[in-house]
Design a protein around this motif. Sequence first.
Motif, PDB file in Angstrom:
ATOM      1  N   PHE A  87      -4.524   5.727 -11.274  1.00  0.00           N
ATOM      2  CA  PHE A  87      -4.338   4.743 -10.207  1.00  0.00           C
ATOM      3  C   PHE A  87      -3.906   3.391 -10.788  1.00  0.00           C
ATOM      4  N   THR A  88      -4.509   2.996 -11.897  1.00  0.00           N
ATOM      5  CA  THR A  88      -4.170   1.725 -12.537  1.00  0.00           C
ATOM      6  C   THR A  88      -2.724   1.726 -13.028  1.00  0.00           C
ATOM      7  N   LEU A  89      -2.303   2.813 -13.639  1.00  0.00           N
ATOM      8  CA  LEU A  89      -0.913   2.918 -14.100  1.00  0.00           C
ATOM      9  C   LEU A  89       0.052   2.850 -12.917  1.00  0.00           C
ATOM     10  N   SER A  90      -0.319   3.457 -11.809  1.00  0.00           N
ATOM     11  CA  SER A  90       0.536   3.400 -10.620  1.00  0.00           C
ATOM     12  C   SER A  90       0.586   1.995 -10.028  1.00  0.00           C
ATOM     13  N   MET A  91      -0.513   1.250 -10.124  1.00  0.00           N
ATOM     14  CA  MET A  91      -0.493  -0.153  -9.693  1.00  0.00           C
ATOM     15  C   MET A  91       0.436  -0.971 -10.575  1.00  0.00           C
ATOM     16  N   ILE A  92       0.403  -0.727 -11.871  1.00  0.00           N
ATOM     17  CA  ILE A  92       1.279  -1.462 -12.794  1.00  0.00           C
ATOM     18  C   ILE A  92       2.748  -1.164 -12.475  1.00  0.00           C
ATOM     19  N   GLU A  93       3.070   0.102 -12.234  1.00  0.00           N
ATOM     20  CA  GLU A  93       4.442   0.464 -11.888  1.00  0.00           C
ATOM     21  C   GLU A  93       4.858  -0.178 -10.565  1.00  0.00           C
ATOM     22  N   SER A  94       3.921  -0.255  -9.627  1.00  0.00           N
ATOM     23  CA  SER A  94       4.204  -0.895  -8.343  1.00  0.00           C
ATOM     24  C   SER A  94       4.498  -2.383  -8.543  1.00  0.00           C
ATOM     25  N   ALA A  95       3.729  -3.007  -9.418  1.00  0.00           N
ATOM     26  CA  ALA A  95       3.926  -4.434  -9.691  1.00  0.00           C
ATOM     27  C   ALA A  95       5.281  -4.677 -10.350  1.00  0.00           C
ATOM     28  N   LEU A  96       5.665  -3.805 -11.255  1.00  0.00           N
ATOM     29  CA  LEU A  96       6.979  -3.926 -11.903  1.00  0.00           C
ATOM     30  C   LEU A  96       8.097  -3.840 -10.870  1.00  0.00           C
ATOM     31  N   LEU A 119       0.832  -1.204   0.000  1.00  0.00           N
ATOM     32  CA  LEU A 119       0.000   0.000   0.000  1.00  0.00           C
ATOM     33  C   LEU A 119       0.869   1.256   0.000  1.00  0.00           C
ATOM     34  N   GLY A 120       1.963   1.197   0.756  1.00  0.00           N
ATOM     35  CA  GLY A 120       2.892   2.324   0.772  1.00  0.00           C
ATOM     36  C   GLY A 120       3.534   2.543  -0.585  1.00  0.00           C
ATOM     37  N   LEU A 121       3.838   1.458  -1.256  1.00  0.00           N
ATOM     38  CA  LEU A 121       4.453   1.528  -2.587  1.00  0.00           C
ATOM     39  C   LEU A 121       3.493   2.140  -3.604  1.00  0.00           C
ATOM     40  N   ILE A 122       2.240   1.697  -3.577  1.00  0.00           N
ATOM     41  CA  ILE A 122       1.241   2.245  -4.497  1.00  0.00           C
ATOM     42  C   ILE A 122       1.073   3.746  -4.253  1.00  0.00           C
ATOM     43  N   LEU A 123       0.970   4.127  -2.980  1.00  0.00           N
ATOM     44  CA  LEU A 123       0.803   5.542  -2.654  1.00  0.00           C
ATOM     45  C   LEU A 123       1.976   6.369  -3.155  1.00  0.00           C
ATOM     46  N   ASN A 124       3.188   5.861  -2.958  1.00  0.00           N
ATOM     47  CA  ASN A 124       4.373   6.582  -3.427  1.00  0.00           C
ATOM     48  C   ASN A 124       4.335   6.800  -4.933  1.00  0.00           C
ATOM     49  N   HIS A 125       3.936   5.769  -5.662  1.00  0.00           N
ATOM     50  CA  HIS A 125       3.850   5.897  -7.118  1.00  0.00           C
ATOM     51  C   HIS A 125       2.741   6.876  -7.510  1.00  0.00           C
ATOM     52  N   GLN A 126       1.613   6.814  -6.810  1.00  0.00           N
ATOM     53  CA  GLN A 126       0.518   7.739  -7.112  1.00  0.00           C
ATOM     54  C   GLN A 126       0.948   9.194  -6.936  1.00  0.00           C
ATOM     55  N   VAL A 127       1.561   9.475  -5.798  1.00  0.00           N
ATOM     56  CA  VAL A 127       1.978  10.857  -5.503  1.00  0.00           C
ATOM     57  C   VAL A 127       3.041  11.320  -6.495  1.00  0.00           C
ATOM     58  N   LYS A 128       3.989  10.443  -6.779  1.00  0.00           N
ATOM     59  CA  LYS A 128       5.054  10.784  -7.733  1.00  0.00           C
ATOM     60  C   LYS A 128       4.491  11.047  -9.127  1.00  0.00           C
ATOM     61  N   ASN A 129       3.431  10.319  -9.475  1.00  0.00           N
ATOM     62  CA  ASN A 129       2.865  10.416 -10.820  1.00  0.00           C
ATOM     63  C   ASN A 129       1.810  11.509 -10.994  1.00  0.00           C
ATOM     64  N   LEU A 130       1.384  12.129  -9.883  1.00  0.00           N
ATOM     65  CA  LEU A 130       0.316  13.130  -9.980  1.00  0.00           C
ATOM     66  C   LEU A 130       0.601  14.235 -10.996  1.00  0.00           C
ATOM     67  N   PRO A 131       1.815  14.800 -11.035  1.00  0.00           N
ATOM     68  CA  PRO A 131       2.060  15.859 -12.021  1.00  0.00           C
ATOM     69  C   PRO A 131       1.920  15.379 -13.469  1.00  0.00           C
ATOM     70  N   LEU A 132       2.121  14.087 -13.692  1.00  0.00           N
ATOM     71  CA  LEU A 132       2.066  13.544 -15.052  1.00  0.00           C
ATOM     72  C   LEU A 132       0.701  12.940 -15.387  1.00  0.00           C
ATOM     73  N   TYR A 133       0.150  12.142 -14.476  1.00  0.00           N
ATOM     74  CA  TYR A 133      -1.098  11.420 -14.735  1.00  0.00           C
ATOM     75  C   TYR A 133      -2.330  12.146 -14.197  1.00  0.00           C
ATOM     76  N   GLY A 134      -2.147  12.942 -13.158  1.00  0.00           N
ATOM     77  CA  GLY A 134      -3.303  13.546 -12.508  1.00  0.00           C
ATOM     78  C   GLY A 134      -4.004  12.544 -11.601  1.00  0.00           C
ATOM     79  N   PHE A 135      -5.293  12.816 -11.321  1.00  0.00           N
ATOM     80  CA  PHE A 135      -6.083  11.984 -10.420  1.00  0.00           C
ATOM     81  C   PHE A 135      -7.018  11.066 -11.212  1.00  0.00           C
ATOM     82  N   GLY A 136      -7.560  10.063 -10.547  1.00  0.00           N
ATOM     83  CA  GLY A 136      -8.555   9.214 -11.191  1.00  0.00           C
ATOM     84  C   GLY A 136      -8.130   7.764 -11.308  1.00  0.00           C
ATOM     85  N   ILE A 137      -9.047   6.951 -11.789  1.00  0.00           N
ATOM     86  CA  ILE A 137      -8.852   5.504 -11.828  1.00  0.00           C
ATOM     87  C   ILE A 137      -7.769   5.093 -12.821  1.00  0.00           C
ATOM     88  N   LYS A 138      -7.720   5.728 -13.975  1.00  0.00           N
ATOM     89  CA  LYS A 138      -6.698   5.366 -14.966  1.00  0.00           C
ATOM     90  C   LYS A 138      -5.298   5.644 -14.426  1.00  0.00           C
TER      91      LYS A 138
END
Length: 230
Positions: free
Chosen positions: A65-74, A44-63
């Motif tokens: 969030f999904t990209l951040s989950m994929i990066e977390s899995a990698l 959960l900490g890893l996903i959150l870190n990716h989400q926050v890091k990606n906000l300037p690029l991806y913004g908010f929302g489910i899509k």
Amino acid sequence: MKLNPKIIAFDADDTLWHNEPYFDEAQERFCRLFQDYASSQEILGLILNHQVKNLPLYGFGIKAFTLSMIESALELTKHQISGKGIEQIITIGKDLLQKPVELLPNIEEVLKTLQGKYKLVVATKGDLKDQHRKLHDSGLGHYFHHIEVLSDKTELDYEKMLHRLDCKSNHFLMIGNSLKSDVLPILNIGGFGIHVPYHTTWEYEKIDFEIKHNNFLALSNIIEVLNILE
């Protein structure tokens, strides 16, 4: 607090309808998929870190969030995840995009009472298409004069929105569940903010200090808005 708003804006997710529990469920599914790689807390900490890091690029929302989950899995699998594993994560994201819209208690009564007396606005973050879907499925669209899906909720974002609405900040009231996004920026530009808490909050939206401001009010239930405005 003396209120005389011309425009009342409502946040959408976890203010008009349930949202965060769906994300919690999605993250639980993700944790189960990768339980052999790390603890749920670490994941959960890893996903959150990716989400926050990606906000300037991806913004908010489910899509996003999904990209951040994929990066977390990698990262968890050291880039050894299979195509099937990626597909399972995408399925979690697609399921999120198809969740039913369940209104929070008293929302429709509040909107019905305020409609006609004030201009009502939706001011929310997230994916444009998904938020419009949820508004459509909610059946609430006809109550609102204007729908605004913001890329973020900074002071500048609100100032731009108020300019589009031709509304001065001291005639604007924002109602939402996030102190960080729905209240603080509005107070800082001279508007009014009402906080109606939801039982769970995304970590990114939490603050660790108390707000004391003449233009701020905390309520326990959205229905209490009617006592203040009527």
